[in-house]
Design a protein around this motif. Structure first.
Motif, mmCIF file in Angstrom:
data_model
loop_
_atom_site.group_PDB
_atom_site.id
_atom_site.type_symbol
_atom_site.label_atom_id
_atom_site.label_comp_id
_atom_site.label_asym_id
_atom_site.label_seq_id
_atom_site.Cartn_x
_atom_site.Cartn_y
_atom_site.Cartn_z
ATOM 1 N N ARG A 22 0.838 -1.216 0.000
ATOM 2 C CA ARG A 22 0.000 0.000 0.000
ATOM 3 C C ARG A 22 0.864 1.255 0.000
ATOM 4 N NH1 ARG A 22 -3.692 -3.246 3.696
ATOM 5 N NH2 ARG A 22 -5.557 -3.540 2.400
ATOM 6 N N GLY A 23 1.957 1.225 0.762
ATOM 7 C CA GLY A 23 2.870 2.368 0.777
ATOM 8 C C GLY A 23 3.490 2.610 -0.590
ATOM 9 N N LEU A 24 3.848 1.530 -1.278
ATOM 10 C CA LEU A 24 4.404 1.662 -2.623
ATOM 11 C C LEU A 24 3.370 2.230 -3.583
ATOM 12 C CD1 LEU A 24 6.714 1.226 -4.622
ATOM 13 C CD2 LEU A 24 5.916 -1.135 -4.899
ATOM 14 N N TYR A 25 2.144 1.714 -3.518
ATOM 15 C CA TYR A 25 1.079 2.256 -4.367
ATOM 16 C C TYR A 25 0.888 3.743 -4.088
ATOM 17 C CZ TYR A 25 -0.346 -2.590 -5.387
ATOM 18 O OH TYR A 25 -0.381 -3.893 -5.785
ATOM 19 N N LEU A 26 0.844 4.103 -2.820
ATOM 20 C CA LEU A 26 0.641 5.502 -2.449
ATOM 21 C C LEU A 26 1.795 6.376 -2.945
ATOM 22 C CD1 LEU A 26 -1.229 7.466 -0.959
ATOM 23 C CD2 LEU A 26 0.089 6.996 1.119
ATOM 24 N N PHE A 27 3.017 5.899 -2.809
ATOM 25 C CA PHE A 27 4.196 6.628 -3.277
ATOM 26 C C PHE A 27 4.099 6.918 -4.765
ATOM 27 C CE2 PHE A 27 8.549 6.307 -5.073
ATOM 28 C CZ PHE A 27 9.107 7.440 -4.490
ATOM 29 N N LEU A 82 0.135 -4.833 -12.016
ATOM 30 C CA LEU A 82 0.564 -3.501 -12.445
ATOM 31 C C LEU A 82 1.999 -3.212 -11.995
ATOM 32 C CD1 LEU A 82 -2.623 -1.332 -11.831
ATOM 33 C CD2 LEU A 82 -1.660 -2.061 -14.012
ATOM 34 N N LEU A 83 2.329 -3.650 -10.787
ATOM 35 C CA LEU A 83 3.701 -3.453 -10.313
ATOM 36 C C LEU A 83 4.681 -4.305 -11.102
ATOM 37 C CD1 LEU A 83 3.179 -3.340 -6.444
ATOM 38 C CD2 LEU A 83 3.546 -1.424 -8.011
ATOM 39 N N LEU A 84 4.261 -5.514 -11.467
ATOM 40 C CA LEU A 84 5.117 -6.371 -12.290
ATOM 41 C C LEU A 84 5.350 -5.742 -13.657
ATOM 42 C CD1 LEU A 84 3.660 -9.877 -11.363
ATOM 43 C CD2 LEU A 84 5.842 -8.894 -10.626
ATOM 44 N N TRP A 85 4.307 -5.164 -14.235
ATOM 45 C CA TRP A 85 4.440 -4.465 -15.519
ATOM 46 C C TRP A 85 5.451 -3.323 -15.382
ATOM 47 C CZ3 TRP A 85 3.008 0.637 -16.823
ATOM 48 C CH2 TRP A 85 3.086 0.926 -18.186
ATOM 49 N N GLU A 86 5.334 -2.553 -14.320
ATOM 50 C CA GLU A 86 6.247 -1.436 -14.077
ATOM 51 C C GLU A 86 7.686 -1.935 -13.933
ATOM 52 O OE1 GLU A 86 6.859 2.779 -12.676
ATOM 53 O OE2 GLU A 86 5.642 1.726 -14.122
ATOM 54 N N LEU A 87 7.866 -2.994 -13.176
ATOM 55 C CA LEU A 87 9.190 -3.570 -12.963
ATOM 56 C C LEU A 87 9.792 -4.073 -14.275
ATOM 57 C CD1 LEU A 87 11.416 -4.562 -11.005
ATOM 58 C CD2 LEU A 87 10.089 -6.678 -10.764
ATOM 59 N N VAL A 88 8.987 -4.745 -15.074
ATOM 60 C CA VAL A 88 9.496 -5.340 -16.316
ATOM 61 C C VAL A 88 9.838 -4.278 -17.359
ATOM 62 C CG1 VAL A 88 8.913 -6.849 -18.255
ATOM 63 C CG2 VAL A 88 8.411 -7.578 -15.919
ATOM 64 N N TRP A 89 8.931 -3.322 -17.597
ATOM 65 C CA TRP A 89 9.222 -2.365 -18.664
ATOM 66 C C TRP A 89 10.403 -1.473 -18.311
ATOM 67 C CZ3 TRP A 89 9.716 2.817 -19.312
ATOM 68 C CH2 TRP A 89 9.064 3.695 -18.453
ATOM 69 N N LYS A 90 10.506 -1.060 -17.049
ATOM 70 C CA LYS A 90 11.630 -0.206 -16.669
ATOM 71 C C LYS A 90 12.946 -0.980 -16.694
ATOM 72 C CE LYS A 90 9.281 3.470 -14.255
ATOM 73 N NZ LYS A 90 9.072 4.194 -13.003
ATOM 74 N N SER A 91 12.904 -2.230 -16.281
ATOM 75 C CA SER A 91 14.117 -3.059 -16.337
ATOM 76 C C SER A 91 14.574 -3.260 -17.777
ATOM 77 C CB SER A 91 13.867 -4.412 -15.675
ATOM 78 O OG SER A 91 13.561 -4.245 -14.312
ATOM 79 N N ILE A 92 13.627 -3.534 -18.665
ATOM 80 C CA ILE A 92 13.972 -3.689 -20.084
ATOM 81 C C ILE A 92 14.585 -2.407 -20.620
ATOM 82 C CG2 ILE A 92 13.016 -3.966 -22.417
ATOM 83 C CD1 ILE A 92 10.985 -5.956 -21.162
ATOM 84 N N ALA A 115 16.713 7.674 -17.179
ATOM 85 C CA ALA A 115 17.331 6.601 -16.392
ATOM 86 C C ALA A 115 17.126 6.851 -14.899
ATOM 87 C CB ALA A 115 18.817 6.496 -16.719
ATOM 88 N N TYR A 116 17.278 8.080 -14.489
ATOM 89 C CA TYR A 116 17.070 8.430 -13.088
ATOM 90 C C TYR A 116 15.630 8.110 -12.666
ATOM 91 C CZ TYR A 116 16.581 11.250 -8.877
ATOM 92 O OH TYR A 116 16.313 11.664 -7.595
ATOM 93 N N LYS A 117 14.661 8.472 -13.499
ATOM 94 C CA LYS A 117 13.260 8.171 -13.191
ATOM 95 C C LYS A 117 13.018 6.663 -13.127
ATOM 96 C CE LYS A 117 11.558 12.349 -15.425
ATOM 97 N NZ LYS A 117 10.900 12.892 -16.613
ATOM 98 N N CYS A 118 13.627 5.942 -14.039
ATOM 99 C CA CYS A 118 13.435 4.486 -14.083
ATOM 100 C C CYS A 118 14.114 3.773 -12.922
ATOM 101 C CB CYS A 118 13.933 3.919 -15.411
ATOM 102 S SG CYS A 118 12.838 4.271 -16.799
ATOM 103 N N LEU A 119 15.156 4.354 -12.382
ATOM 104 C CA LEU A 119 15.869 3.704 -11.288
ATOM 105 C C LEU A 119 15.040 3.602 -10.007
ATOM 106 C CD1 LEU A 119 19.516 4.948 -11.782
ATOM 107 C CD2 LEU A 119 18.661 2.601 -11.951
ATOM 108 N N PHE A 120 13.969 4.384 -9.905
ATOM 109 C CA PHE A 120 13.079 4.250 -8.754
ATOM 110 C C PHE A 120 12.450 2.856 -8.692
ATOM 111 C CE2 PHE A 120 13.025 8.933 -8.551
ATOM 112 C CZ PHE A 120 13.251 9.080 -7.184
ATOM 113 N N VAL A 121 12.482 2.135 -9.810
ATOM 114 C CA VAL A 121 11.907 0.790 -9.858
ATOM 115 C C VAL A 121 12.650 -0.165 -8.927
ATOM 116 C CG1 VAL A 121 13.212 -0.291 -11.745
ATOM 117 C CG2 VAL A 121 10.784 -0.767 -11.477
#
Length: 146
Positions: A22-27, A82-92, A115-121
């Motif tokens: 929930r904290g991650l979603y809120l962030f 949705l979090l998995l999608w975020e993790l996968v696309w940013k990692s790719i 890259a800086y924005k994506c590193l939050f993943v």
């Protein structure tokens, strides 16, 4: 009976992990509400100039993503894809686009910014309940095809 109760116990997600999700979603929701929602509101009400194609795609997708993540505050486990999608696309993107440019010494200012924005993943894997993910998305039988 004991076997099924033990299996259920293994699949349970702790309250701490639910609040971490929930904290991650809120962030993410708050971050995108600050960065992207003003663009959408301005475009809807003031329509200064049309967005360029890719700018419109990115802003629309991120705004929709943040709107859907609001559901994660109530249903943290159901919104894990949705979090998995975020993790996968940013990692790719980091591995396929940023890393080769970085190793070649060809990172420009806009690529560094992305890259800086994506590193939050990097925080996503620490928040995901991996046992739950494995049990429900890898090990669990899929829905029937017919």
């Amino acid at each position: 009976m004991n076997v099924s109760k033990n299996a259920e116990k293994l699949n349970e997600v702790s309250l701490f992990r639910l609040y971490l999700l929930r904290g991650l979603y809120l962030f993410i929701v708050v971050g995108l509400a600050i960065v992207r929602w003003p663009d959408v509101i301005q475009q809807v009400f003031f329509q200064e100039k049309p967005w360029e194609l890719m700018e419109g795609v990115v802003i629309s997708m991120l705004t929709a993503f943040s709107a859907l993540l609001i559901l994660g505050l109530r249903y943290p486990l159901q919104m894990i894809p949705l979090l998995l999608w975020e993790l996968v696309w940013k990692s790719i993107w980091l591995l396929v686009v940023a890393l080769p440019l970085w190793t070649a010494g060809q990172m420009d200012e806009s690529t560094w910014a992305m890259a800086y924005k994506c590193l939050f993943v990097i925080i996503v894997p620490f928040c995901l309940p991996w046992r739950y993910v494995f049990t429900h998305y890898v090990k669990k039988r899929g829905d029937r095809w017919r």
